[in-house]
Design a protein around this motif. Structure first.
Motif, PDB file in Angstrom:
ATOM      1  N   LEU A  41       0.784  -1.230   0.000  1.00 23.71           N
ATOM      2  CA  LEU A  41       0.000   0.000   0.000  1.00 23.71           C
ATOM      3  C   LEU A  41       0.819   1.285   0.000  1.00 23.71           C
ATOM      4  CD1 LEU A  41      -2.798  -1.008   2.544  1.00 23.71           C
ATOM      5  CD2 LEU A  41      -2.944  -0.966   0.046  1.00 23.71           C
ATOM      6  N   GLN A  42       2.053   1.227   0.471  1.00 26.71           N
ATOM      7  CA  GLN A  42       2.818   2.463   0.611  1.00 26.71           C
ATOM      8  C   GLN A  42       3.875   2.597  -0.478  1.00 26.71           C
ATOM      9  OE1 GLN A  42       4.285   3.457   4.503  1.00 26.71           O
ATOM     10  NE2 GLN A  42       2.501   2.597   5.552  1.00 26.71           N
ATOM     11  N   PRO A  43       4.016   3.811  -1.027  1.00 27.85           N
ATOM     12  CA  PRO A  43       5.064   4.029  -2.026  1.00 27.85           C
ATOM     13  C   PRO A  43       6.436   4.026  -1.368  1.00 27.85           C
ATOM     14  CG  PRO A  43       4.033   6.106  -1.446  1.00 27.85           C
ATOM     15  CD  PRO A  43       3.245   5.036  -0.727  1.00 27.85           C
ATOM     16  N   GLU A  44       7.468   4.022  -2.171  1.00 22.28           N
ATOM     17  CA  GLU A  44       8.823   4.119  -1.628  1.00 22.28           C
ATOM     18  C   GLU A  44       8.963   5.436  -0.865  1.00 22.28           C
ATOM     19  OE1 GLU A  44      11.476   1.959  -1.639  1.00 22.28           O
ATOM     20  OE2 GLU A  44       9.910   0.569  -2.308  1.00 22.28           O
ATOM     21  N   PRO A  45       9.554   5.403   0.314  1.00 15.59           N
ATOM     22  CA  PRO A  45       9.664   6.637   1.106  1.00 15.59           C
ATOM     23  C   PRO A  45      10.555   7.657   0.404  1.00 15.59           C
ATOM     24  CG  PRO A  45      10.959   4.873   2.092  1.00 15.59           C
ATOM     25  CD  PRO A  45      10.142   4.241   1.015  1.00 15.59           C
ATOM     26  N   PRO A  46      10.132   8.903   0.358  1.00 10.62           N
ATOM     27  CA  PRO A  46      10.947   9.920  -0.307  1.00 10.62           C
ATOM     28  C   PRO A  46      12.221  10.204   0.472  1.00 10.62           C
ATOM     29  CG  PRO A  46       9.083  10.941   0.804  1.00 10.62           C
ATOM     30  CD  PRO A  46       8.878   9.460   0.905  1.00 10.62           C
ATOM     31  N   GLU A  47      13.241  10.626  -0.246  1.00  7.89           N
ATOM     32  CA  GLU A  47      14.488  11.014   0.390  1.00  7.89           C
ATOM     33  C   GLU A  47      14.296  12.326   1.152  1.00  7.89           C
ATOM     34  OE1 GLU A  47      17.415   9.460   0.614  1.00  7.89           O
ATOM     35  OE2 GLU A  47      16.569   7.721  -0.448  1.00  7.89           O
ATOM     36  N   VAL A  48      14.885  12.409   2.315  1.00  3.37           N
ATOM     37  CA  VAL A  48      14.903  13.640   3.095  1.00  3.37           C
ATOM     38  C   VAL A  48      16.354  14.031   3.334  1.00  3.37           C
ATOM     39  CG1 VAL A  48      12.663  13.284   4.221  1.00  3.37           C
ATOM     40  CG2 VAL A  48      14.737  12.312   5.252  1.00  3.37           C
ATOM     41  N   ALA A  49      16.561  15.239   3.845  1.00  4.47           N
ATOM     42  CA  ALA A  49      17.930  15.681   4.086  1.00  4.47           C
ATOM     43  C   ALA A  49      18.577  14.894   5.213  1.00  4.47           C
ATOM     44  CB  ALA A  49      17.940  17.179   4.409  1.00  4.47           C
ATOM     45  N   GLU A  50      17.752  14.446   6.179  1.00  2.00           N
ATOM     46  CA  GLU A  50      18.290  13.724   7.329  1.00  2.00           C
ATOM     47  C   GLU A  50      17.173  12.952   7.999  1.00  2.00           C
ATOM     48  OE1 GLU A  50      20.613  14.712  11.566  1.00  2.00           O
ATOM     49  OE2 GLU A  50      19.773  16.332  10.340  1.00  2.00           O
ATOM     50  N   PHE A  68      13.237  13.768  11.441  1.00  2.00           N
ATOM     51  CA  PHE A  68      13.422  14.000  10.010  1.00  2.00           C
ATOM     52  C   PHE A  68      13.726  15.478   9.770  1.00  2.00           C
ATOM     53  CE2 PHE A  68      10.333  10.626  10.609  1.00  2.00           C
ATOM     54  CZ  PHE A  68      10.750   9.625   9.749  1.00  2.00           C
ATOM     55  N   ARG A  69      14.603  15.752   8.850  1.00  2.49           N
ATOM     56  CA  ARG A  69      14.824  17.111   8.361  1.00  2.49           C
ATOM     57  C   ARG A  69      14.538  17.102   6.877  1.00  2.49           C
ATOM     58  NH1 ARG A  69      19.283  19.799   6.251  1.00  2.49           N
ATOM     59  NH2 ARG A  69      20.702  18.125   6.932  1.00  2.49           N
TER      60      ARG A  69
END
Length: 317
Positions: A41-50, A68-69
């Motif tokens: 059900l969930q897409p690939e988690p997006p990249e974050v800065a940290e 998360f940043r």
């Protein structure tokens, strides 16, 4: 209003895979089933800065959190921060099940998100989750929060479902403790554990959340009838909501919690609180964690992030 065709696909997947209703499982089995559903059900988690895991002090020991940043959120200056409480009926869910939501909000709102892994029922029933949630919020707005990059003048609380319940409770407690919040972000929140609102009578057979499932959650979280009338469990029953943080309240049409969420928004407005109301009439409860199938979830999270940015900007001014 008919159900979004993408949401219907989720119901078809549940039927085809034969996933049993949560109320027919033990809490441990339900947690495993919920976590396993991420792949479908969930897409690939997006990249974050940290993104990093740490612990903060709580009333019964260390509380795990994930910080998360977002992209375009600077690392070297205090940043607006959302303290986020995950959904799951106070029984299931964790930092991983809501990792994607937190990453999306951090990027879209250009902020930090502090996700809280509060204690779960029935092992730790009410008010354990509330106590952990408030402990993390107090830490975020204290001088210690600066070490995490938090701007204490721009802190919001938010959550989905049971997490929305905890966020609403945190906003009331913050008012009472003199903590100024930028926003309370309430995503299809539970606000009254009495289970008597008309939407509990909706025929949602085959849906992820039904009235029977919700009662199973409540029975584990607040087995005492007296606890269910406590405003820390049922924020709709608070004596007054005047003076709490501005609110973004999102509700869904196919949801046993629909009417208590709407009622809470009404109470906020009656008590003089600024409220943004968004109603997704064609959606089911939990769709924000189903973005791999339900395309509307990304747009809904973007709308929530836009409200967060407005709240943070107003707090800064």
């Amino acid at each position: 209003m008919s159900l979004d065709p993408d949401a219907q696909r989720v119901l078809d997947l549940i039927r085809l895979t034969g996933r049993p209703p949560f109320e027919t499982l033990t809490p441990a089995e339900a947690r495993e089933a919920y976590l396993a559903g991420r792949k479908a059900l969930q897409p690939e988690p997006p990249e974050v800065a940290e993104a990093r895991d740490l612990t903060l002090p709580g009333p019964a020991g260390a509380v795990p959190v994930r910080l998360f940043r977002g992209r375009n959120c600077p690392a070297d200056v205090p940043a607006p921060t959302l303290v986020y409480y995950h959904g799951g009926g106070w029984v299931i869910g964790d930092l991983d099940t809501h990792d994607g939501i937190c990453r999306h909000l951090a990027n879209a709102a250009r902020c930090r998100v502090l996700s809280v892994d509060y204690r779960l029922a029935p092992e730790q029933a009410f008010p354990a989750a509330v106590e952990d949630s408030l402990a993390v919020l107090r830490h975020a707005v204290s001088s210690d929060g600066a070490a995490l990059g938090v701007d204490p003048a721009r802190v919001a609380v938010g959550g989905d479902s049971a997490g929305g319940n905890l966020a609403a409770v945190a906003a009331i407690a913050a008012r009472d403790e003199g903590i100024r919040l930028a926003l309370q972000l309430l995503l299809y929140p539970g606000t009254d554990l009495g289970g008597q609102h008309p939407s509990y009578a909706l025929d949602l057979s085959g849906f992820p959340l039904t009235s029977a499932t919700m009662r199973w959650f409540v029975d584990h979280y607040a087995p005492s009838g007296a606890d269910r009338t406590d405003w820390r469990a049922s924020p709709l029953r608070a004596a007054s909501l005047a003076g709490v943080a501005p609110a973004y309240v999102m509700t869904c049409g196919f949801d046993p919690l629909r009417d208590e969420g709407i009622a809470f928004a009404d109470r906020l407005a009656m008590d003089g609180v600024r409220v943004w109301r968004v109603h997704h009439a064609d959606q089911l409860h939990g769709f924000l964690t189903m973005g791999k199938v339900i395309r509307a979830s990304a747009a809904a999270l973007d709308m929530a992030a836009a409200a967060l940015r407005l709240g943070f900007d107003a707090a800064a001014g």
